[in-house]
Design an enzyme around this catalytic site. Structure first.
Site, PDB file in Angstrom:
ATOM      1  N   GLY A 129      -1.073  -3.637  -3.672  1.00 14.59           N
ATOM      2  CA  GLY A 129      -0.230  -2.727  -2.895  1.00 14.59           C
ATOM      3  C   GLY A 129      -0.559  -2.862  -1.424  1.00 14.59           C
ATOM      4  O   GLY A 129      -1.529  -3.541  -1.053  1.00 14.59           O
ATOM      5  N   LYS A 130       0.232  -2.285  -0.585  1.00 13.79           N
ATOM      6  CA  LYS A 130      -0.063  -2.270   0.857  1.00 13.79           C
ATOM      7  C   LYS A 130       0.732  -1.146   1.485  1.00 13.79           C
ATOM      8  O   LYS A 130       1.805  -0.791   0.999  1.00 13.79           O
ATOM      9  CB  LYS A 130       0.372  -3.592   1.501  1.00 13.79           C
ATOM     10  CG  LYS A 130      -0.223  -3.834   2.865  1.00 13.79           C
ATOM     11  CD  LYS A 130      -1.554  -4.504   2.737  1.00 13.79           C
ATOM     12  CE  LYS A 130      -2.151  -4.898   4.054  1.00 13.79           C
ATOM     13  NZ  LYS A 130      -3.279  -5.818   3.837  1.00 13.79           N
ATOM     14  N   GLY A 131       0.189  -0.595   2.575  1.00 15.96           N
ATOM     15  CA  GLY A 131       0.913   0.464   3.272  1.00 15.96           C
ATOM     16  C   GLY A 131       0.862   0.242   4.762  1.00 15.96           C
ATOM     17  O   GLY A 131       0.119  -0.614   5.260  1.00 15.96           O
TER      18      GLY A 131
END
Ligand code: GLU
Length: 441
Positions: A129-131
């Site tokens: 994931g990444k934000g």
């Protein structure tokens, strides 16, 4: 091979996996298009199941939130925040949070895909994931940064959690950011939840060795890569782009092991000294002045010139898209170790590989950060903490294993290390996806 720049012009033209340009614009990010080509290349290498490949080319979930923030002058500014949960076949989503003025959903999709393949090739029980938030954090006061971080965490709500999705630092965020995230999540859930984020300060459940882990991993794989080429890190000339968390630690650990760091840079520009820069002195200088520029016994170089310096290894440790068709012909480095995510595009990778330049791809080279994040998460679950030697020894074991397995495949199939690392990664994901099956059927 289409360059990333041309790709962005092509946008949705007949990309099989992005049907609608108006709504699926974020799937046409140039780095993401490169990653999709790499998935196809890896799939050919290991003869992957086409159904698995189709699933691996799309993010599972993209979350976009508005983050209203009370500024110091009492006005309210609304920022755009994202979290992309790319794949959770191997475990909870895992990846950093980026604060940067250029953050947009497509970039976060691409970076979340890289996290998926990174965690897989490293053998971690984690998804990807990444934000990010579109903001220049250097323009915010400490209070504004805290307000921004807490509201963003709150907006992500139950999409994150120690068994669901575990954020960490990335460009523009740090242990303090993670402390605020952990506190906000814990306050809202009514219990102490250190496992919701990694990269925290050690006082509140962080891990020893996490701060320097990405830079140390870069140096561990560089040592191995030199060994494969019959050389040593000791005495080699290194050029490092970026003097943030990754670049500064890579410089220090390289220096401590006897490498000559002949040039480093940050956003403002770079410095060069052909005899080698004294990195501990530079770190002190940087601490005092907040810049590396005008460091004694060094010459000024621009970021562009720095990439073109003659050296044994170039370590781009800043942002994506640094080496592309535009400057690849001028690259003189004999080896490139990708401390950043996506610094060398696919077209440049193929050209450099043909020319005999050995590239250690991001999903292995900068994996040290997430490996020690994994250790931090495990230690938080156990409430039992390891010493730094133990952590570094385990980090070395995991990252070298990923390098060696990928290197062996690259030799067997006669391909570059990026293609091979993606092959190893897709193979593991495929095994797990086929075992889990498709829900509902
Ligand atoms: N942001 C880092 C990366 O790109 C670390 C991610 C993590 O520790 O979860 O790998």
């Amino acid at each position: 091979m289409i360059s990333r720049d041309t790709k962005s012009d092509l946008q949705s033209k007949n990309r099989t996996n992005s049907a609608n340009w108006a709504t699926e614009n974020h799937l046409n990010n140039p780095l993401f298009l490169d990653i999709q080509d790499s998935i196809d290349e890896a799939a050919r290498l290991i003869q992957a199941d086409p159904n698995v490949v189709a699933r691996l080319k799309r993010p599972k979930r993209c979350i976009a939130v508005s983050v209203p923030v009370r500024m110091d002058d009492y006005s309210v500014k609304v920022f755009s925040g994202y979290r992309v949960q790319y794949n959770s076949t191997l475990g909870p989503f895992k990846g950093g949070i980026r604060y940067h003025q250029d953050v947009e959903l497509g970039e976060v999709v691409a970076l979340s895909a890289l996290m998926t393949f990174k965690n897989s090739v490293l053998g971690l029980p984690l998804g990807g994931g990444k934000g990010g938030i579109t903001v220049d954090p250097s323009k915010l006061s400490r209070t504004e940064k805290q307000n921004l971080t807490r509201r963003y965490t709150s907006e992500l709500g139950d999409f994150i959690g120690p068994t669901k999705d575990i954020p960490a630092p990335d460009v523009g965020t740090d242990p303090q950011t993670m402390a605020w995230m952990m506190d906000t999540y814990s306050q809202e859930h009514g219990s102490f939840q250190p496992g919701v984020v990694t990269g925290k300060p050690v006082e509140i459940g962080g891990s020893l060795g996490r701060a320097g882990a990405t830079g140390l991993g870069v140096i561990y794989v560089a040592e191995r890569a030199f060994e494969k080429k019959g050389k040593t890190l000791k005495g080699s000339k290194l050029v490092i782009q970026g003097f943030g968390n990754v670049g500064s630690h890579a410089a220090l650990y390289g220096f401590e092991r006897g490498a000559k760091i002949i040039a480093v840079s940050d956003v403002q520009g770079g410095i060069f000294n052909g005899d080698g820069i004294n990195i501990p002195e530079l770190l002190q200088y940087f601490k005092d002045r907040k810049t590396i520029l005008d460091f004694p016994k060094s010459q000024k170089v621009s970021n562009e010139e720095l990439l073109m310096l003659d050296c044994d290894a170039l370590m781009p440790c800043a942002l994506e898209n640094q080496i592309t068709s535009k400057n690849v012909e001028q690259i003189k480095a004999k080896m490139i170790v990708e401390g950043a995510n996506g610094p060398v595009d696919n077209e440049a990778t193929k050209i450099l590989h043909k020319r005999g330049v050995f590239i250690v791809p991001d999903i292995i080279a900068n994996g040290g950060g997430v490996v020690v994040s994994y250790f931090e998460w495990v230690q938080d679950i156990m409430s039992f903490f390891w010493d730094e030697d133990e952590i570094n020894k385990r980090l070395h074991g995991i990252i070298i294993k990923a390098f060696d397995r990928s290197y062996a495949l690259s030799q067997e199939k006669n391909v570059d290390l990026r293609a091979a690392a993606m092959g190893v990664s897709v193979q593991r994901l495929q095994g797990a996806m086929l075992l889990r099956g498709l829900y509902p059927r």
